[in-house]
Design a protein around this motif. Sequence first.
Motif, mmCIF file in Angstrom:
data_model
loop_
_atom_site.group_PDB
_atom_site.id
_atom_site.type_symbol
_atom_site.label_atom_id
_atom_site.label_comp_id
_atom_site.label_asym_id
_atom_site.label_seq_id
_atom_site.Cartn_x
_atom_site.Cartn_y
_atom_site.Cartn_z
ATOM 1 N N LEU A 89 31.103 50.832 50.571
ATOM 2 C CA LEU A 89 30.609 50.174 49.303
ATOM 3 C C LEU A 89 29.625 48.964 49.841
ATOM 4 O O LEU A 89 28.786 48.676 49.090
ATOM 5 C CB LEU A 89 31.422 49.455 48.252
ATOM 6 C CG LEU A 89 32.371 50.733 47.577
ATOM 7 C CD1 LEU A 89 33.432 50.105 46.644
ATOM 8 C CD2 LEU A 89 31.569 51.929 46.495
ATOM 9 N N GLU A 147 44.334 54.082 43.111
ATOM 10 C CA GLU A 147 43.357 54.157 41.866
ATOM 11 C C GLU A 147 43.571 53.319 40.857
ATOM 12 O O GLU A 147 42.632 53.012 40.216
ATOM 13 C CB GLU A 147 43.625 55.524 41.559
ATOM 14 C CG GLU A 147 42.985 56.046 40.519
ATOM 15 C CD GLU A 147 43.493 57.576 39.949
ATOM 16 O OE1 GLU A 147 42.989 58.132 38.896
ATOM 17 O OE2 GLU A 147 44.134 58.332 40.564
ATOM 18 N N GLY A 150 41.600 49.923 40.986
ATOM 19 C CA GLY A 150 40.368 49.869 41.046
ATOM 20 C C GLY A 150 39.432 50.201 42.330
ATOM 21 O O GLY A 150 38.254 49.935 42.457
ATOM 22 N N TYR A 151 40.251 50.604 43.448
ATOM 23 C CA TYR A 151 39.718 50.987 44.644
ATOM 24 C C TYR A 151 38.849 52.107 44.676
ATOM 25 O O TYR A 151 39.227 53.135 43.884
ATOM 26 C CB TYR A 151 40.825 51.012 45.648
ATOM 27 C CG TYR A 151 41.351 49.667 45.934
ATOM 28 C CD1 TYR A 151 40.726 49.084 47.288
ATOM 29 C CD2 TYR A 151 42.213 49.032 45.152
ATOM 30 C CE1 TYR A 151 41.160 47.725 47.721
ATOM 31 C CE2 TYR A 151 42.592 47.721 45.496
ATOM 32 C CZ TYR A 151 42.120 46.868 46.655
ATOM 33 O OH TYR A 151 42.508 45.787 47.061
ATOM 34 N N THR A 152 37.717 52.053 45.272
ATOM 35 C CA THR A 152 36.767 53.425 45.221
ATOM 36 C C THR A 152 36.995 54.076 46.461
ATOM 37 O O THR A 152 36.943 53.552 47.796
ATOM 38 C CB THR A 152 35.516 52.949 45.224
ATOM 39 O OG1 THR A 152 35.162 52.040 43.899
ATOM 40 C CG2 THR A 152 34.453 54.034 45.584
ATOM 41 N N TYR A 153 37.169 55.385 46.446
ATOM 42 C CA TYR A 153 37.180 56.229 47.608
ATOM 43 C C TYR A 153 35.907 56.307 48.444
ATOM 44 O O TYR A 153 34.932 56.627 47.713
ATOM 45 C CB TYR A 153 37.738 57.711 47.263
ATOM 46 C CG TYR A 153 37.585 58.627 48.369
ATOM 47 C CD1 TYR A 153 38.456 58.557 49.457
ATOM 48 C CD2 TYR A 153 36.787 59.523 48.546
ATOM 49 C CE1 TYR A 153 38.564 59.671 50.560
ATOM 50 C CE2 TYR A 153 36.737 60.682 49.352
ATOM 51 C CZ TYR A 153 37.607 60.378 50.473
ATOM 52 O OH TYR A 153 37.543 61.418 51.532
ATOM 53 N N CYS A 154 35.989 56.035 49.716
ATOM 54 C CA CYS A 154 34.573 56.006 50.307
ATOM 55 C C CYS A 154 34.407 56.994 51.401
ATOM 56 O O CYS A 154 33.291 57.069 51.896
ATOM 57 C CB CYS A 154 34.285 54.458 51.253
ATOM 58 S SG CYS A 154 34.525 53.289 49.788
ATOM 59 N N PHE A 167 39.446 53.398 51.442
ATOM 60 C CA PHE A 167 38.862 52.894 50.154
ATOM 61 C C PHE A 167 38.375 51.536 50.259
ATOM 62 O O PHE A 167 38.742 50.942 51.145
ATOM 63 C CB PHE A 167 40.339 52.951 49.052
ATOM 64 C CG PHE A 167 40.904 54.066 48.955
ATOM 65 C CD1 PHE A 167 40.374 54.898 47.697
ATOM 66 C CD2 PHE A 167 41.584 54.977 49.788
ATOM 67 C CE1 PHE A 167 41.202 56.053 47.457
ATOM 68 C CE2 PHE A 167 42.029 56.077 49.520
ATOM 69 C CZ PHE A 167 41.904 56.593 48.313
ATOM 70 N N LYS A 169 37.381 47.951 47.682
ATOM 71 C CA LYS A 169 37.049 47.293 46.328
ATOM 72 C C LYS A 169 36.296 46.041 46.882
ATOM 73 O O LYS A 169 36.563 45.288 47.503
ATOM 74 C CB LYS A 169 38.379 46.875 45.582
ATOM 75 C CG LYS A 169 38.337 46.377 44.734
ATOM 76 C CD LYS A 169 39.819 46.141 43.748
ATOM 77 C CE LYS A 169 39.685 45.561 42.285
ATOM 78 N NZ LYS A 169 40.725 45.364 41.691
#
Length: 172
Positions: A89, A147, A150-154, A167, A169
């Motif tokens: 991100l 999940e 609020g972590y985003t799979y990258c 992941f 954040k």
Amino acid sequence: MTDNNEIHFRKATSEDRDHIWEIIQQAIDRRRKDGSSQWQNGYPNLGTIESDISKNFGYVLTIDGRIAVYTALIQNDEPAYSNIDGKWLSDGEFVVVHRVAVHNDFSGKGLVKILFDKIEDFTKSCGIQSIKVDTNFDNIAMLKILESKGYTYCGEVFLSGGIRKAFEKIII
């Protein structure tokens, strides 16, 4: 955990080594019993923990003075993360979370979620942009926690002899 429990997050010390190693061994055994290949190849080992502590990477979450959770936090340094099959991100400063392990006596009590809250506070206090973390594909408990926090799979990274889900954040 109840509201009456005294929870602290602090750097690990050399005096904590044996307690941390016990927690790591319990986590290795738990992963094996769950049928996971994660942590089944001699990593992490006692030398890993000693290195974490000597480099000031080791942190513990204590409950009423007892070490309940261990993790390693490393700032801006995880060579494997430079080769992600996907996209992070951000490309600013980051804290890497490695080696999250919970003592059997505290398992299933939501302490890893509390740990991640403390890691986010630590990251903010250091003025660091984000937190990056990876886990094994079959570590369902950690995947659910990431999940929920609020972590985003990258994408995927190759680490410790295997492919890991990565992941991130953004914190600030």
